[in-house]
Design a protein around this motif. Structure first.
Motif, PDB file in Angstrom:
ATOM      1  N   TRP A  86      41.090  40.401  43.668  1.00 36.24           N
ATOM      2  CA  TRP A  86      42.264  39.551  43.406  1.00 36.24           C
ATOM      3  C   TRP A  86      43.044  40.185  42.270  1.00 36.24           C
ATOM      4  N   PRO A  87      44.370  40.201  42.277  1.00 36.44           N
ATOM      5  CA  PRO A  87      45.218  39.732  43.378  1.00 36.44           C
ATOM      6  C   PRO A  87      45.272  40.722  44.545  1.00 36.44           C
ATOM      7  N   HIS A  88      45.974  40.302  45.591  1.00 33.13           N
ATOM      8  CA  HIS A  88      46.316  41.160  46.731  1.00 33.13           C
ATOM      9  C   HIS A  88      45.133  41.482  47.631  1.00 33.13           C
ATOM     10  N   THR A  89      44.563  40.452  48.193  1.00 33.25           N
ATOM     11  CA  THR A  89      43.504  40.637  49.177  1.00 33.25           C
ATOM     12  C   THR A  89      44.107  40.743  50.579  1.00 33.25           C
TER      13      THR A  89
END
Ligand code: SF4
Ligand code: SF4
Lengths: 483, 331
Positions: free
Chosen positions: A162-165
């Motif tokens: 995290w972020p951006h999974t």
């Protein structure tokens, strides 16, 4: 009439500028400007629809999962998929983790440090507030950041990072959970619960969730000294500064409903206003008006027909943010709205009596810790290792899909149109787009613009901390707003 | 060392990632290393005029600036004016502030791939004319120009990643504070070598599947994601599978492909991200240091030798066959 420009507004997510017209020592009018534009809605056009799962989380680093969830929901609608139970539990857990972490970040890093400012020296609670909440140096920063990082380990397990999974997929979750991992997830949630019960509340989550009236809250506070917990200290400060009287907007509240689909959702979908029952949401009545945004277009449009065409020289415009309206009305969204729509009795009593406020918004967020974390524990327990987590399917070459989810800050919608296998339309309305919208064609100001009107300026004419409290009570996310 | 952190055309995710650092007390750790956070938009007390006064004082040299951290792409549009991001309250484009502060800074750091190369903000038609501090995609230049050096002599340090890993940022800052970070600590793209000299493939939990070319076919499968699902772990420079994210995670352990987010131009792969482009059934993006003919020959051989356990588990979301227990007689 005196005009004051306030910015950069820090300890919000992204860049924010507020212009205040001051007359007779009070705010007569406010204009809210989101001064950063990146153009995701253009970047997405022409892409393979599944690529939205890579792009949209990068709209926002603080609520990246909620953007993923909205995109996955829009693709899921376009594909006509049903998510297996495990996938639903995993996706709920991922979104709930981010939402609670956002509430946590907001309280400890963004909102409370304002009470540690020298302007409040001499207040009976000031020394305690300064020791605990002073920006960067207060004991809460050293204490809360490790607790937050440990809680986010659930996302290391469920979402890779995290972020951006990319683990949230239209069919559920790409990350199956093993029996051993299920136990580790449970342990992580219990650890965070322990921290919240010790530090934030000084009481069990169940006891906090059971506070069902203002009388119950007042009795709870009266039974413990102001230093008993961070929540208790907040109640002390809020009472002294009369935060129940500051920052009222339109008192029309929107929630898309959270953690599950309409019928089995943890929190209900709908629109609520004081004195009436929750009414159903008509998502077809949502339009975006660009009359005061640096965007070219004529009429307000429903997002399935929407465009985003920048025009930095447009006369009369003052923000990159569009003005969403529901059936022509300015609505407010966020944790408070979510809880009001769902019928949380304490908040309903508070807002029916006095309207929305700085206090009600912060209380709405804090009550969500007590309502959501226990639900997360049941979702973890419901995971069945070995059963599927992700349904598979094909995306039609021509399709439309809508994804409506609740981010920490409220109603987030994605509207997707696919032609010949490519994205031809992708419109996003983020929570802060609703809350921090500029005026519409009728000249009606957005929710924050209304909430600031009437606030007194400081005696020396400068901008008082109260303005900061009102702005931050919405927990704005400016990068989402204009994306 | 005085540190200023600015955010422009990005999502704020690199700051949020930093706050996931597993240090017991992140800000205390930096303070202890002599790093003084003069201003950070998410953390600092100062707002409005006080914040602008601090930036102004650094820009005109009144306050020495040692570390300038910039997160987010530089938005040059529309038409070079920079008006897609005007720093609130200042009336001036953020690119103006970055140029003024970089001219004073001892070290300038691009935090994340947006600030390094333009990143996701430069995707698609790049509507905002986004670029990095010293690169535009793979081309040197960017906002500050190929010749830019901080006053200590280094080019912009590209702590690339989308988001960047908290450990990459903290280690770089600490190494700079300790004076243990020189030109030889940077790779050919000016990324810190301590993480960029690795490949994401190193330590990937799917390595056994890779060896046998036992491939995942759909999201949630356990197999290697190089052949069908777009994984670039064999080419992407980063230590993601050796240095966990959020306790134990990484993209590949999270069930999805590495999209090589530390590399310039990752946002425009020329194919759908989750799909491997192939010619005649063979992936075009083969491991960077392996001749194609060898790869094809080895893949054919290893596929023919794939144990049943590995083959069947590759297309399932949990192990269907567990490793056999053998009495080997070895002590
Ligand atoms: S999934 Fe990617 S990083 Fe992992 S083994 Fe396969 S190619 Fe390497
Ligand atoms: S695994 Fe690849 S895409 Fe994921 S963070 Fe690492 S370099 Fe970026």
């Amino acid at each position: 009439m005196n005009r004051i420009v306030v910015g950069p507004f820090n300890r919000v997510e992204g860049d924010l500028e507020v212009t205040l017209d001051v007359a007779d020592g009070r705010v007569a009018a406010a204009r809210v400007n989101s001064p950063l534009f990146r153009g995701f809605e253009q970047i997405l056009v022409g892409k393979d629809p599944r690529d939205a799962l890579v792009f949209v989380p990068r709209i926002c680093g603080i609520c990246s999962v909620s953007q993923s969830a909205a995109a996955a929901a829009a693709l899921r609608a376009a594909m006509g998929l049903a998510v297996p139970d495990n996938g639903r539990h995993a996706a709920n857990l991922v979104l709930a983790t981010e939402n609670l972490a956002d509430h946590f970040t907001h309280f400890y890093l963004f909102f409370m440090p304002d009470f540690a400012r020298d302007a409040y020296a001499g207040r009976r609670w000031f020394e305690a507030a300064r020791a605990r909440f002073k920006a960067v140096e207060g004991s809460a920063t050293a204490d809360a950041l490790p607790a937050r990082a440990a809680f986010m380990h659930t996302l290391g397990l469920l979402a890779g990072k995290w972020p951006h999974t990319l683990s949230l997929q239209p069919g559920g979750s790409a990350r199956a959970v093993s029996a051993a991992e299920k136990i580790r997830l449970y342990a992580l949630l219990r650890e965070f619960r322990g921290w919240l019960e010790r530090r934030l509340f000084g009481d069990s989550l169940e006891a906090i969730a059971a506070l069902d009236s203002m009388a119950a809250l007042e009795a709870w506070a009266a039974a413990r000294p102001p230093g008993a917990s961070d929540f208790r200290l907040f109640l002390e400060i809020a009472a002294d500064l009369k935060l129940r009287r500051a920052g009222r907007a339109t008192d029309v509240y929107l929630s898309y409903g959270a953690y599950g689909d309409a019928d089995d959702a943890l929190f209900a979908r709908g629109v609520w206003r004081p004195g009436s029952a929750t009414t159903a949401l008509d998502a077809g009545a949502i339009v975006e008006d660009v009359s005061h945004a640096w965007l070219r277009d004529e009429a307000p449009r429903h997002p399935l027909q929407g465009h985003t065409w920048p025009d930095a020289d447009k006369a009369g415009a003052y923000s990159w943010c569009k003005a969403p309206r529901l059936g022509g009305e300015v609505v407010e969204c966020g944790a408070l709205a979510r809880q009001l729509v769902d019928g949380q009795p304490l908040l309903r009593e508070l807002v029916t009596g006095e309207g929305g406020s700085v206090f009600a918004r912060v209380l709405g967020r804090l009550l969500e810790f007590a309502r959501v974390l226990p639900a997360m524990e049941t979702w973890v327990r419901a995971i069945e290792p070995g059963a599927p987590f992700c349904a598979q399917g094909e995306l039609p070459d021509d399709a439309q899909g809508v994804g409506l989810v609740e981010a920490a800050r409220g109603a987030l919608g994605h509207w997707l149109t696919v032609r010949h296998g490519r994205i031809v339309g992708y419109q996003i309305i983020a929570p802060t787009t609703w809350n921090f919208s500029p005026r519409d064609a009728a000249g009606t100001p957005g929710a924050l613009e209304q909430a600031l009107v009437g606030l007194p300026m400081a005696e020396d004419g400068s901008v008082p901390a109260l303005v900061q409290h009102v702005v931050r009570s919405f927990d704005p996310c400016m990068v989402c707003t204009v994306h | 060392m005085n540190l200023i952190w600015l955010q422009s055309g990005g999502c704020g995710g690199c700051t949020m990632s930093l706050l996931c650092s597993d240090a017991r007390d992140l800000l205390g750790l930096l303070r202890d290393a002599g790093i003084n956070i003069l201003w950070h938009p998410s953390l600092s007390e100062q707002t409005g005029p006080e914040a602008l006064a601090l930036l102004e004082a650094c820009a005109n040299g009144e306050i020495p600036l040692d570390l300038l951290c910039v997160e987010g792409a530089m938005l040059r549009g529309p038409a070079g004016s920079g008006r897609f991001h005007v720093l609130a309250g200042s009336g001036k484009p953020m690119i103006h502030w970055v140029e003024a502060l970089a001219a004073r800074a001892r070290h300038t750091l691009a935090i994340g791939s947006c600030a390094a190369w333009g990143g996701i903000s430069a995707g698609g038609t790049n509507p905002t004319e986004a670029c990095g501090l010293q690169y535009e995609g793979e081309t040197r230049g960017g906002l500050l120009g190929a010749g830019y050096r901080g006053s200590a002599g280094l080019p912009v340090i590209n702590v690339a990643g989308c988001p960047t890993h908290p450990g990459w940022v903290v280690d770089t800052l600490l190494a700079l504070a300790l004076g243990e970070f020189g030109a030889d600590a940077l790779d050919a793209l000016a990324r810190p070598r301590f993480y960029a000299d690795q490949l994401v493939h190193h330590g990937c939990s799917r390595n056994e599947f890779y060896e046998f070319k036992a491939s995942a076919e759909k999201p949630s499968d356990l197999g290697c994601m190089m052949e069908h699902l777009g994984c670039k772990g064999t080419q992407a420079h980063a230590d993601c599978n050796l240095r966990p994210w959020n306790g134990s995670g990484s993209c590949t352990s999270g069930g999805y492909a590495c999209i090589s987010c530390t590399e310039p131009g990752f946002e425009t792969p020329g194919h759908p991200f989750a799909q491997t482009p192939k010619v005649a059934g063979i992936p075009i993006g083969l491991p960077s240091d392996m001749p194609k003919a060898w790869f094809v020959a080895l893949a054919a051989l290893s596929k023919s030798a794939t144990p049943r356990r590995v083959r069947e588990n590759a297309t399932a979301d949990h192990p269907q066959i567990t490793p056999a227990i053998r009495r080997t007689g070895l002590k």
